[in-house]
Design a protein around this motif. Structure first.
Motif, PDB file in Angstrom:
ATOM      1  N   PRO A 160     -12.718  -6.050   2.907  1.00  0.00           N
ATOM      2  CA  PRO A 160     -12.976  -7.019   1.833  1.00  0.00           C
ATOM      3  C   PRO A 160     -14.287  -6.786   1.079  1.00  0.00           C
ATOM      4  O   PRO A 160     -14.454  -7.299  -0.020  1.00  0.00           O
ATOM      5  N   SER A 161     -15.189  -5.995   1.641  1.00  0.00           N
ATOM      6  CA  SER A 161     -16.452  -5.753   0.931  1.00  0.00           C
ATOM      7  C   SER A 161     -16.281  -4.698  -0.173  1.00  0.00           C
ATOM      8  O   SER A 161     -17.209  -4.413  -0.922  1.00  0.00           O
ATOM      9  N   ARG A 162     -15.068  -4.102  -0.263  1.00  0.00           N
ATOM     10  CA  ARG A 162     -14.857  -3.037  -1.268  1.00  0.00           C
ATOM     11  C   ARG A 162     -13.878  -3.452  -2.376  1.00  0.00           C
ATOM     12  O   ARG A 162     -13.188  -2.610  -2.945  1.00  0.00           O
ATOM     13  N   LYS A 163     -13.860  -4.754  -2.659  1.00  0.00           N
ATOM     14  CA  LYS A 163     -12.899  -5.287  -3.649  1.00  0.00           C
ATOM     15  C   LYS A 163     -12.898  -4.483  -4.951  1.00  0.00           C
ATOM     16  O   LYS A 163     -11.851  -4.070  -5.458  1.00  0.00           O
ATOM     17  N   GLU A 164     -14.108  -4.286  -5.518  1.00  0.00           N
ATOM     18  CA  GLU A 164     -14.216  -3.628  -6.840  1.00  0.00           C
ATOM     19  C   GLU A 164     -13.667  -2.204  -6.790  1.00  0.00           C
ATOM     20  O   GLU A 164     -13.088  -1.712  -7.751  1.00  0.00           O
ATOM     21  N   ASP A 165     -13.877  -1.558  -5.654  1.00  0.00           N
ATOM     22  CA  ASP A 165     -13.398  -0.203  -5.439  1.00  0.00           C
ATOM     23  C   ASP A 165     -11.867  -0.126  -5.576  1.00  0.00           C
ATOM     24  O   ASP A 165     -11.324   0.782  -6.204  1.00  0.00           O
ATOM     25  N   TYR A 166     -11.189  -1.097  -4.983  1.00  0.00           N
ATOM     26  CA  TYR A 166      -9.723  -1.117  -5.038  1.00  0.00           C
ATOM     27  C   TYR A 166      -9.239  -1.424  -6.458  1.00  0.00           C
ATOM     28  O   TYR A 166      -8.251  -0.859  -6.910  1.00  0.00           O
ATOM     29  N   ILE A 167      -9.955  -2.324  -7.121  1.00  0.00           N
ATOM     30  CA  ILE A 167      -9.550  -2.684  -8.491  1.00  0.00           C
ATOM     31  C   ILE A 167      -9.681  -1.454  -9.391  1.00  0.00           C
ATOM     32  O   ILE A 167      -8.806  -1.173 -10.209  1.00  0.00           O
ATOM     33  N   GLU A 168     -10.751  -0.714  -9.182  1.00  0.00           N
ATOM     34  CA  GLU A 168     -10.958   0.511  -9.965  1.00  0.00           C
ATOM     35  C   GLU A 168      -9.830   1.524  -9.692  1.00  0.00           C
ATOM     36  O   GLU A 168      -9.368   2.210 -10.598  1.00  0.00           O
ATOM     37  N   ALA A 169      -9.394   1.563  -8.449  1.00  0.00           N
ATOM     38  CA  ALA A 169      -8.319   2.503  -8.082  1.00  0.00           C
ATOM     39  C   ALA A 169      -6.987   2.088  -8.716  1.00  0.00           C
ATOM     40  O   ALA A 169      -6.169   2.923  -9.071  1.00  0.00           O
TER      41      ALA A 169
END
Ligand SMILES: C=C(O[C@@H]1C=C(C(=O)O)C=C[C@H]1O)C(=O)O
Length: 300
Positions: free
Chosen positions: A201-210
């Motif tokens: 959950p600390s990598r939310k933005e990373d997944y959205i970018e993907a």
């Protein structure tokens, strides 16, 4: 911290944020009567625009046949005179599309946008991420299940595969896909696969970018499709096919900005598009955008 986010199709630098203290609560009473909306959208056909859009689709199909690009999502914008206030339009939107993710976004840098999107980009709850592959469009018929063609089945699968691969590339595990279903969105139906995964959950933005923009609104391969759109669509999509969301510490919901409009004082700009593959028929693709236009135009 809790905030709202609104992001463009093209680059994330222009994202805008709204801190939670700025939200306004809106109470409304649903007086829905959706079935009355199965009206004919043919009055929205504009012969000149039909020719222009169909030609753009033809050019895109030719390019797809000759290149390794598999899909490009084309779109267009039309302006209409507003006959109601913004809040009256919002009330009509909430009444008409109770099952959609309805929003009204007003920010000094962005202006006013409103929509009823059927498409989740990501709903994150703790370690669970839920997303979907949504593509292929037909008019909803309450008396008959739609039989999908090869073109729609293939274009929706491209979206599913892209989502799964891009999540895997981010190290996401336990990815689960549902069967492909027909999902209703107002007067339309789409093919849909629900996708769930376990995430950090600390990598939310990373997944959205993907994930953003998926081939449901851009194309495949992503960069080539996005460049083709920029060079050929002939207008700025702005926040259409971008995303909007509410982000909290352990939860976040992001939606793709579709079935939406930009509200000005006396006019509304309605944005519509559809996925083009080498199998696309230019006139049918134009008609699909007319059906999508109707979902918002009927509220004005
Ligand atoms: C691009 C739009 O919708 C997207 C494109 C679809 C399609 O190509 O069939 C279907 C649903 C959405 O993923 C839009 O509504 O403007």
């Amino acid at each position: 911290m809790t905030y709202g986010v609104f992001s463009k199709f093209e680059n994330s630098e222009d994202q805008v944020f709204i801190p939670s203290e700025e939200y306004k609560e809106f109470k409304f009473k649903n007086s829905s009567n959706t079935s009355s909306k199965l009206l004919n959208a043919t009055h929205l056909i504009d012969e000149k625009e039909k020719l222009r859009y169909a030609n753009m689709v033809r050019k895109t199909v030719d390019m797809l046949k000759e290149s390794t690009v598999q899909k490009v999502v084309l779109s267009r914008v039309e302006s209409f005179t507003k006959r109601s206030s913004d809040l009256e339009i919002l009330e009509a939107l909430l009444n008409e599309y109770p099952a959609a993710n309805c929003y009204f976004f007003h920010h000094p840098k962005v202006g006013k946008w409103m929509g009823a999107t059927p498409e989740i980009l990501a709903v994150i709850k703790g370690e669970n991420l839920q997303t979907m592959s949504l593509a292929g469009t037909a008019v909803f018929n309450p008396n008959q299940d739609h039989v999908w063609g090869e073109k729609e089945i293939e274009e929706q699968k491209l979206v599913t595969d892209f989502i799964v691969e891009n999540l895997k590339a981010k190290g996401v595990s336990h990815i689960k896909k549902s069967l492909v279903q027909t999902a209703q969105a107002g007067t339309l139906v789409h093919l849909k696969t629900d996708i769930n995964a376990l995430i950090d959950p600390s990598r939310k933005e990373d997944y959205i970018e993907a994930l953003h923009p998926t081939p449901a609104v851009c194309g495949l391969p992503r960069d080539a499709a996005q460049k083709f759109i920029k060079d050929n669509e002939g207008y700025d999509r702005s926040f259409y096919t971008g995303y909007l969301g509410i982000v909290e510490e352990r939860e976040a919901s992001y939606y793709v900005n579709l079935r939406c409009m930009q509200l000005l004082d006396d006019e509304a700009y309605l944005y519509v598009g559809g996925g083009i593959t080498a199998k696309s028929d230019p006139i049918l693709e134009y008609e699909e955008t007319v059906q999508k236009l109707f979902t918002m135009k009927s509220l004005l």
